[in-house]
Design a protein around this motif. Sequence first.
Motif, PDB file in Angstrom:
ATOM      1  N   PRO A 199      24.073  25.841  29.661  1.00 21.93           N
ATOM      2  CA  PRO A 199      22.790  26.709  29.137  1.00 21.93           C
ATOM      3  C   PRO A 199      23.114  28.327  29.374  1.00 21.93           C
ATOM      4  O   PRO A 199      22.364  28.827  28.570  1.00 21.93           O
ATOM      5  N   SER A 200      23.848  28.597  30.007  1.00 21.28           N
ATOM      6  CA  SER A 200      24.279  30.062  29.995  1.00 21.28           C
ATOM      7  C   SER A 200      25.325  30.652  29.232  1.00 21.28           C
ATOM      8  O   SER A 200      25.527  31.700  28.948  1.00 21.28           O
ATOM      9  N   ALA A 201      25.692  29.817  28.263  1.00 23.17           N
ATOM     10  CA  ALA A 201      26.911  29.993  27.341  1.00 23.17           C
ATOM     11  C   ALA A 201      26.300  30.539  25.859  1.00 23.17           C
ATOM     12  O   ALA A 201      25.335  30.012  25.756  1.00 23.17           O
ATOM     13  N   THR A 202      27.128  31.345  25.233  1.00 23.72           N
ATOM     14  CA  THR A 202      27.053  31.537  23.723  1.00 23.72           C
ATOM     15  C   THR A 202      28.166  31.406  23.115  1.00 23.72           C
ATOM     16  O   THR A 202      29.118  32.047  23.341  1.00 23.72           O
ATOM     17  N   VAL A 203      28.016  30.601  21.744  1.00 25.71           N
ATOM     18  CA  VAL A 203      29.292  30.499  21.239  1.00 25.71           C
ATOM     19  C   VAL A 203      29.042  30.799  19.778  1.00 25.71           C
ATOM     20  O   VAL A 203      28.037  30.461  19.214  1.00 25.71           O
ATOM     21  N   ARG A 204      30.009  31.497  19.301  1.00 21.24           N
ATOM     22  CA  ARG A 204      29.945  32.104  17.888  1.00 21.24           C
ATOM     23  C   ARG A 204      31.043  31.733  17.027  1.00 21.24           C
ATOM     24  O   ARG A 204      32.183  31.746  17.389  1.00 21.24           O
ATOM     25  N   PHE A 205      30.605  30.867  15.774  1.00 20.61           N
ATOM     26  CA  PHE A 205      31.475  30.755  14.891  1.00 20.61           C
ATOM     27  C   PHE A 205      31.336  31.814  13.832  1.00 20.61           C
ATOM     28  O   PHE A 205      30.114  31.755  13.136  1.00 20.61           O
ATOM     29  N   MET A 206      32.639  32.438  13.658  1.00 22.75           N
ATOM     30  CA  MET A 206      32.387  33.680  12.892  1.00 22.75           C
ATOM     31  C   MET A 206      33.344  33.624  11.646  1.00 22.75           C
ATOM     32  O   MET A 206      34.582  32.968  11.657  1.00 22.75           O
ATOM     33  N   ARG A 207      33.135  34.511  10.639  1.00 19.20           N
ATOM     34  CA  ARG A 207      34.153  34.729   9.588  1.00 19.20           C
ATOM     35  C   ARG A 207      33.777  36.168   9.161  1.00 19.20           C
ATOM     36  O   ARG A 207      32.840  36.350   8.533  1.00 19.20           O
TER      37      ARG A 207
END
Length: 663
Positions: A360-368
């Motif tokens: 719940p405290s995490a942020t994941v970015r899939f980026m290009r």
Amino acid sequence: MKWTIVAAVLACAAGVCGAEPAKFVWNPLVAVGDWHNESNWMPIGVPGPDDFALISGLGGTITVNLTQSTTVGWFGIGRGCTLGVDGVALMFGNSSLVDAGAMLYIGAGSTLLFAHLEVRGNMDVVAYPRDAWPKNTTALVGLLPPTVDGKLITPVNQLVVYATTQLLGYPGVWYLNLTNLVLTNYGHLHLGGYGGSFLQVWMTDYSVINNMPDALFDMEQPGPNNEPYYYYVIAGFLSTVKIINSGTWVIGACHVSEVDQEHHGLVNFVGNGGAIDGHVLTGSTLTWNFTTPSAGVNSAGFNVDVKLWRLVGPGGIRFSLLGLGVQAYVRFQTGRLEIDTEVDFVSVKIAPTFDMQISPSATVRFMRWIAVGPDIAANVLDGVRLVNRGTIVVDADASAGYSDILWLNNGATIVNDVNANLSFTAMVYNLTISSTEGAQGAIYNLGAMDVSYPYYRSNPALGVPLHSNGTIYIKSGNFTTGAGLFLNRPRGSSSQTTVLLGVSARLVVANNSLCVIESIQIDSVNPNGLGSFAQQDESTVRINLAMFVGLAKYEWYGGAIEGLGSLYVSPNGTMIASPNRGLKHIPKLTARFSNKGVVRVRGGFQVGDGAWFLNYATVDIQQTGSIWFTPNCTWSSADGAHWEYQARVARNGTTLVCSSCYY
């Protein structure tokens, strides 16, 4: 460096200030010599396990070679002096010091044992080649047993770096052990190598690397001869080990993992507010740049194999591939991946055996961020079920152009859990999320999903099915689903799923796909810029219970509206029936339809058998518009309903129930 000062410092650091061991000082007139030559020491003799050994050149340059295994009680080496350990063991029984300007060289196959060693000068440690491992290796080993507090096991042996310490490999595969110690870096800790080197650093017995504020832990810079191709492994072996970063950690072409599947090692990566390499996101703690070795080289071998890998905060981590024109991925291949911090994935392939977890405290970015070719630009989830309980951001900037950003291959799924958030945002014209290999993937939204694309021409597309029991907010731009859209009630609730639309934002069903609706409410957040639900091509919208068009528009450009449920246009809603030219089939309505807003008919459609077309407000059939009512449908208007038409309404024998309609 004066002997009395060094002796006092070392003895008191060891807690034996009152002890008076024998003192051996290197003869400053011997510029190059062997440790075991008695005549090279003052007094004559060789330091033993209970003795002080001091190498000091008194301003000159001294080189001492150690060719036999040796134990001394305390050790110090001063400015301008070098001690080379050549394939043997050297043990410091108590605290020891490599002073500023001095060099301690640990050659291949050597073992350095100590309780406390401060490196204020330089230390180079050369790993051992694979063909001799595990019978022999290079090792830094702590002497004292760790402390045990319940299940918490902590080494007490300290290697403290204040200047530069290098862990080095040569061409081929080389091994180095860090055993039962805490390596604390206040200066520059460098993992380096020579052309083609593969350096494996095995951390065992609960060892820790602690990179302190303002320190640099560098695994990226070229070797001594500027060779471009080398990579490393940091591996847990038979125990949980830890890397704590409070400073700057830069990683190049390497693994950081558990590579031995049988020994169940674990590497915990702990961010602690550290700085980052200047060209990536502020606030991150780890920069992992998988640079391609050279043009034309396939670097797809940069894999991360883990039994259990936890990425924990505070701080953030970025995994990225910085390479042009080659096929390459960072691959997470086995075991579990659990994330509890900010993590960016750029051109990363993830294929763990078990679910990937985002806390719940995490942020994941899939980026290009840079379009570098179709084979390496997109992130890939390969056969994995990603369970998000925090935040996922799918992101790209304008440099990505018309791009895939995320592939869900071999049945991979994203589950956006209750109270979680899935966000799509990019500065691009077109952006696609699709499946390119194996069984089609899917996205399941149980929480909140939002879309924000600032360009009015933006057309991000989902090439995988989207199942949503949660809320969807299209803040701006067009969001196109082309492989199936399934909008269901929230779990355990009888209320509608909500779709919110920003100014002129659109949720589009296209590519002849299917949209199945259980019960949804569509509304705009701004009455001055209504958003739209758009049905394009010959796609099908199937309504099982109800679809409510509130403060919004339903744009019907083709396909069928069917099902046992009802489509309601509210007093603030609008339906625009404007079928595209060139459709193979006439758009057909076979569901129940109830209008209390405005229906504008700009093309032709058919009200099929069994359908209800109930008008309580206004139907405007424009010059190019027409409606065909089949004999077995129900067409009725309430008192005061308004019909405007410049074209024709074909009743086909249907009875119009209307006592006071306007025609």
